[in-house]
Design a protein around this motif. Structure first.
Motif, PDB file in Angstrom:
ATOM      1  N   ALA A  87       0.807  -1.221   0.000  1.00 17.16           N
ATOM      2  CA  ALA A  87       0.000   0.000   0.000  1.00 17.16           C
ATOM      3  C   ALA A  87       0.841   1.273   0.000  1.00 17.16           C
ATOM      4  CB  ALA A  87      -0.948  -0.007   1.198  1.00 17.16           C
ATOM      5  N   ASP A  88       2.073   1.218   0.499  1.00 16.66           N
ATOM      6  CA  ASP A  88       2.930   2.407   0.542  1.00 16.66           C
ATOM      7  C   ASP A  88       3.934   2.447  -0.612  1.00 16.66           C
ATOM      8  OD1 ASP A  88       4.495   0.299   1.337  1.00 16.66           O
ATOM      9  OD2 ASP A  88       5.255   1.242   3.172  1.00 16.66           O
TER      10      ASP A  88
ATOM     11  N   THR B 132      -9.106  -9.378  -7.028  1.00 19.78           N
ATOM     12  CA  THR B 132     -10.344  -8.910  -6.397  1.00 19.78           C
ATOM     13  C   THR B 132     -10.769  -9.845  -5.269  1.00 19.78           C
ATOM     14  OG1 THR B 132     -11.046  -7.933  -8.491  1.00 19.78           O
ATOM     15  CG2 THR B 132     -12.747  -8.309  -6.828  1.00 19.78           C
ATOM     16  N   PHE B 133     -10.617 -11.138  -5.486  1.00 20.97           N
ATOM     17  CA  PHE B 133     -11.005 -12.122  -4.478  1.00 20.97           C
ATOM     18  C   PHE B 133     -10.161 -11.997  -3.218  1.00 20.97           C
ATOM     19  CE2 PHE B 133     -10.966 -16.345  -2.538  1.00 20.97           C
ATOM     20  CZ  PHE B 133     -12.322 -16.643  -2.491  1.00 20.97           C
ATOM     21  N   TYR B 134      -8.875 -11.660  -3.388  1.00 21.63           N
ATOM     22  CA  TYR B 134      -7.953 -11.597  -2.253  1.00 21.63           C
ATOM     23  C   TYR B 134      -7.677 -10.154  -1.816  1.00 21.63           C
ATOM     24  CZ  TYR B 134      -7.032 -16.569  -2.826  1.00 21.63           C
ATOM     25  OH  TYR B 134      -7.170 -17.937  -2.897  1.00 21.63           O
ATOM     26  N   THR B 135      -8.687  -9.313  -1.829  1.00 16.61           N
ATOM     27  CA  THR B 135      -8.539  -7.924  -1.401  1.00 16.61           C
ATOM     28  C   THR B 135      -8.121  -7.849   0.065  1.00 16.61           C
ATOM     29  OG1 THR B 135     -10.176  -7.156  -2.997  1.00 16.61           O
ATOM     30  CG2 THR B 135      -9.751  -5.733  -1.106  1.00 16.61           C
ATOM     31  N   ARG B 136      -7.143  -6.972   0.357  1.00 15.00           N
ATOM     32  CA  ARG B 136      -6.693  -6.743   1.726  1.00 15.00           C
ATOM     33  C   ARG B 136      -6.195  -5.302   1.828  1.00 15.00           C
ATOM     34  NH1 ARG B 136      -1.934 -10.795   3.063  1.00 15.00           N
ATOM     35  NH2 ARG B 136      -1.350  -9.137   4.517  1.00 15.00           N
TER      36      ARG B 136
ATOM     37  N   VAL C 229      -2.458  -4.108   0.676  1.00 13.86           N
ATOM     38  CA  VAL C 229      -2.018  -4.395  -0.683  1.00 13.86           C
ATOM     39  C   VAL C 229      -2.964  -3.694  -1.654  1.00 13.86           C
ATOM     40  CG1 VAL C 229      -1.722  -6.195  -2.433  1.00 13.86           C
ATOM     41  CG2 VAL C 229      -0.992  -6.623  -0.082  1.00 13.86           C
ATOM     42  N   VAL C 230      -2.393  -3.063  -2.686  1.00 15.57           N
ATOM     43  CA  VAL C 230      -3.211  -2.417  -3.722  1.00 15.57           C
ATOM     44  C   VAL C 230      -2.935  -3.107  -5.049  1.00 15.57           C
ATOM     45  CG1 VAL C 230      -3.245  -0.208  -2.533  1.00 15.57           C
ATOM     46  CG2 VAL C 230      -1.467  -0.660  -4.226  1.00 15.57           C
ATOM     47  N   HIS C 231      -3.912  -3.041  -5.957  1.00 23.80           N
ATOM     48  CA  HIS C 231      -3.796  -3.659  -7.270  1.00 23.80           C
ATOM     49  C   HIS C 231      -3.911  -2.574  -8.333  1.00 23.80           C
ATOM     50  CE1 HIS C 231      -4.306  -7.331  -5.009  1.00 23.80           C
ATOM     51  NE2 HIS C 231      -5.512  -6.956  -4.620  1.00 23.80           N
ATOM     52  N   VAL C 232      -2.928  -2.510  -9.222  1.00 28.82           N
ATOM     53  CA  VAL C 232      -2.868  -1.458 -10.236  1.00 28.82           C
ATOM     54  C   VAL C 232      -2.868  -2.103 -11.621  1.00 28.82           C
ATOM     55  CG1 VAL C 232      -1.541   0.493 -11.138  1.00 28.82           C
ATOM     56  CG2 VAL C 232      -1.567   0.032  -8.672  1.00 28.82           C
ATOM     57  N   SER C 233      -3.666  -1.558 -12.531  1.00 33.97           N
ATOM     58  CA  SER C 233      -3.732  -2.071 -13.895  1.00 33.97           C
ATOM     59  C   SER C 233      -2.414  -1.833 -14.626  1.00 33.97           C
ATOM     60  CB  SER C 233      -4.865  -1.391 -14.674  1.00 33.97           C
ATOM     61  OG  SER C 233      -6.124  -1.704 -14.105  1.00 33.97           O
ATOM     62  N   VAL C 234      -2.015  -2.817 -15.432  1.00 32.42           N
ATOM     63  CA  VAL C 234      -0.809  -2.697 -16.253  1.00 32.42           C
ATOM     64  C   VAL C 234      -1.274  -2.735 -17.707  1.00 32.42           C
ATOM     65  CG1 VAL C 234       1.492  -3.595 -16.741  1.00 32.42           C
ATOM     66  CG2 VAL C 234       0.475  -3.933 -14.469  1.00 32.42           C
ATOM     67  N   CYS C 235      -1.201  -1.583 -18.387  1.00 33.65           N
ATOM     68  CA  CYS C 235      -1.902  -1.424 -19.666  1.00 33.65           C
ATOM     69  C   CYS C 235      -1.311  -2.265 -20.791  1.00 33.65           C
ATOM     70  CB  CYS C 235      -1.925   0.045 -20.067  1.00 33.65           C
ATOM     71  SG  CYS C 235      -0.289   0.757 -20.380  1.00 33.65           S
ATOM     72  N   ASP C 236      -0.014  -2.580 -20.741  1.00 30.51           N
ATOM     73  CA  ASP C 236       0.584  -3.300 -21.861  1.00 30.51           C
ATOM     74  C   ASP C 236       0.821  -4.781 -21.580  1.00 30.51           C
ATOM     75  OD1 ASP C 236       2.473  -2.595 -19.997  1.00 30.51           O
ATOM     76  OD2 ASP C 236       4.022  -2.008 -21.436  1.00 30.51           O
ATOM     77  N   LEU C 237       0.161  -5.326 -20.554  1.00 29.97           N
ATOM     78  CA  LEU C 237       0.173  -6.769 -20.336  1.00 29.97           C
ATOM     79  C   LEU C 237      -1.045  -7.376 -21.026  1.00 29.97           C
ATOM     80  CD1 LEU C 237       1.157  -7.365 -16.592  1.00 29.97           C
ATOM     81  CD2 LEU C 237       2.591  -7.624 -18.615  1.00 29.97           C
TER      82      LEU C 237
ATOM     83  N   ILE D 228       7.371 -19.932  -2.915  1.00 26.42           N
ATOM     84  CA  ILE D 228       6.092 -19.336  -2.534  1.00 26.42           C
ATOM     85  C   ILE D 228       5.031 -19.913  -3.459  1.00 26.42           C
ATOM     86  CG2 ILE D 228       4.838 -17.199  -2.119  1.00 26.42           C
ATOM     87  CD1 ILE D 228       7.542 -15.760  -2.130  1.00 26.42           C
ATOM     88  N   ARG D 229       4.120 -20.695  -2.914  1.00 29.39           N
ATOM     89  CA  ARG D 229       3.180 -21.431  -3.754  1.00 29.39           C
ATOM     90  C   ARG D 229       1.802 -20.778  -3.851  1.00 29.39           C
ATOM     91  NH1 ARG D 229       4.933 -26.249  -5.422  1.00 29.39           N
ATOM     92  NH2 ARG D 229       6.718 -27.227  -4.397  1.00 29.39           N
ATOM     93  N   THR D 230       1.224 -20.363  -2.738  1.00 30.29           N
ATOM     94  CA  THR D 230      -0.169 -19.923  -2.749  1.00 30.29           C
ATOM     95  C   THR D 230      -0.280 -18.421  -2.929  1.00 30.29           C
ATOM     96  OG1 THR D 230      -0.330 -19.559  -0.360  1.00 30.29           O
ATOM     97  CG2 THR D 230      -0.683 -21.811  -1.159  1.00 30.29           C
ATOM     98  N   VAL D 231      -1.461 -17.981  -3.384  1.00 33.29           N
ATOM     99  CA  VAL D 231      -1.715 -16.548  -3.521  1.00 33.29           C
ATOM    100  C   VAL D 231      -1.606 -15.867  -2.155  1.00 33.29           C
ATOM    101  CG1 VAL D 231      -3.418 -14.808  -4.200  1.00 33.29           C
ATOM    102  CG2 VAL D 231      -3.194 -16.922  -5.520  1.00 33.29           C
ATOM    103  N   GLU D 232      -2.124 -16.523  -1.133  1.00 33.05           N
ATOM    104  CA  GLU D 232      -2.066 -15.933   0.210  1.00 33.05           C
ATOM    105  C   GLU D 232      -0.628 -15.679   0.649  1.00 33.05           C
ATOM    106  OE1 GLU D 232      -5.734 -18.676   0.123  1.00 33.05           O
ATOM    107  OE2 GLU D 232      -3.689 -18.675  -0.665  1.00 33.05           O
ATOM    108  N   GLU D 233       0.257 -16.645   0.395  1.00 30.25           N
ATOM    109  CA  GLU D 233       1.663 -16.467   0.759  1.00 30.25           C
ATOM    110  C   GLU D 233       2.299 -15.338  -0.035  1.00 30.25           C
ATOM    111  OE1 GLU D 233       3.208 -20.308  -0.046  1.00 30.25           O
ATOM    112  OE2 GLU D 233       2.616 -21.161   1.879  1.00 30.25           O
ATOM    113  N   LYS D 234       1.999 -15.274  -1.330  1.00 34.91           N
ATOM    114  CA  LYS D 234       2.562 -14.217  -2.171  1.00 34.91           C
ATOM    115  C   LYS D 234       2.141 -12.841  -1.678  1.00 34.91           C
ATOM    116  CE  LYS D 234       2.655 -17.199  -6.261  1.00 34.91           C
ATOM    117  NZ  LYS D 234       1.950 -17.588  -7.486  1.00 34.91           N
ATOM    118  N   LEU D 235       0.873 -12.689  -1.326  1.00 33.77           N
ATOM    119  CA  LEU D 235       0.397 -11.381  -0.874  1.00 33.77           C
ATOM    120  C   LEU D 235       0.964 -11.012   0.489  1.00 33.77           C
ATOM    121  CD1 LEU D 235      -3.303 -11.409  -2.127  1.00 33.77           C
ATOM    122  CD2 LEU D 235      -1.304 -10.303  -3.151  1.00 33.77           C
TER     123      LEU D 235
END
Length: 289
Positions: free
Chosen positions: A171-172, A244-248, A251-259, A219-226
């Motif tokens: 988030a920072d 979206t499912f793992y919102t906390r 942690v922030v989620h930012v769109s990457v336009c060229d992916l 690091i295997r799971t999404v929870e561990e990665k976050l």
């Protein structure tokens, strides 16, 4: 002259080949080391090829050993899948297993198949990036909702949907306030996942160009990665539905336009001719509207 390969000896061989240590392999197999050594020597005799170069400290695979390891893994997986399917058919009532990657909703298709076949037990199993293809090959699931790229050997697939990808940041983070960024903005970041899952990142990543990327913890799971993202140890690229499912809050989620978008496919064992598989695939595609 045909050679009947003993699957038990093959399993013993794979255990030694992956560890390159007879003592540790024997411990993992819960057998005595002399017994394991005899089994490997017997396999070498049956195949007419030396599989290991041994000394007191370690073992190394010969070219024949490397070839056998490459071939043994899918053979053992196929044998295990056969055992599971026969066991499932013998137990009854019928069971149909659906695998899914995090963030994907399979409920509509599962409910539709269950409604069509009241005597059918439809199970669901969460998969991960590391095992999504293998769980299909070894018979744990009949059909999987997989995220590309995957190893498609032995599988049939059908495209289901596409969805945007985002970068997950603490988030920072300096980019946390942005609405949209480019992949190049992430060049100096540390990726907390298999780079093969984000090949576009490889093209811009400083740590790939300089060879500074270390092995790091697995690091295997999404929870561990976050958890690692929140702690400021790196970033992950996720499909939008997973993020979206793992919102906390940290942690922030930012769109990457060229992916390019993540591709979701249905996948199943190419050797199987089960009408239920084809029926479920049709139901799943229809449920996407």
């Amino acid at each position: 002259m045909p050679v009947d390969v003993d699957l038990r000896k093959l399993r013993y061989f794979v255990e030694v080949a992956e560890r390159l240590h007879f003592g540790r392999a024997a411990q993992a197999l819960h057998i005595a080391q002399p017994v394991l050594s005899r089994q490997i020597r017997a396999l070498e005799s049956e195949l007419g090829a030396q599989l290991f170069v041994r000394d007191r400290r370690a073992s190394e695979l010969t070219p024949a050993g490397r070839q056998l390891l490459e071939d043994a893994r899918p053979l053992l997986a196929s044998a295990e899948a056969l055992r599971r399917r026969v066991g499932r058919a013998a137990r009854g009532p019928r069971v149909f297993a659906v695998g899914f990657m995090p963030g994907l909703i399979v409920t509509p298709a599962v409910r539709a198949l269950s409604a069509r076949h009241p005597g059918l037990t439809v199970e669901v199993l969460r998969m991960s990036w590391d095992d999504q293809a293998e769980l299909i090959r070894d018979g744990h699931v009949d059909v999987g909702y997989v995220r590309l790229p995957i190893d498609r050997r032995g599988l049939r697939t059908r495209h289901l949907l596409s969805e945007p990808r985002v970068v997950s940041l603490p988030a920072d983070h300096r980019l946390a306030g942005k609405d949209v960024i480019n992949a190049a903005d992430l060049a100096d970041e540390h990726l907390l996942q298999d780079p093969d899952a984000v090949p576009e990142w490889r093209d811009v990543a400083t740590e790939m160009a300089t060879g500074s990327r270390g092995a790091g913890p697995q690091i295997r799971t999404v929870e561990e990665k976050l958890e690692h993202v929140a702690a400021g140890r790196g970033i992950v690229i996720l499909p939008l539905s997973t993020a979206t499912f793992y919102t906390r809050p940290d942690v922030v989620h930012v769109s990457v336009c060229d992916l390019p978008p993540n591709q979701v496919h249905l996948a199943w064992d190419a050797t199987r001719r089960s009408p239920l598989i084809q029926e479920f695939v049709g139901v799943a595609v229809a449920s996407q509207g």
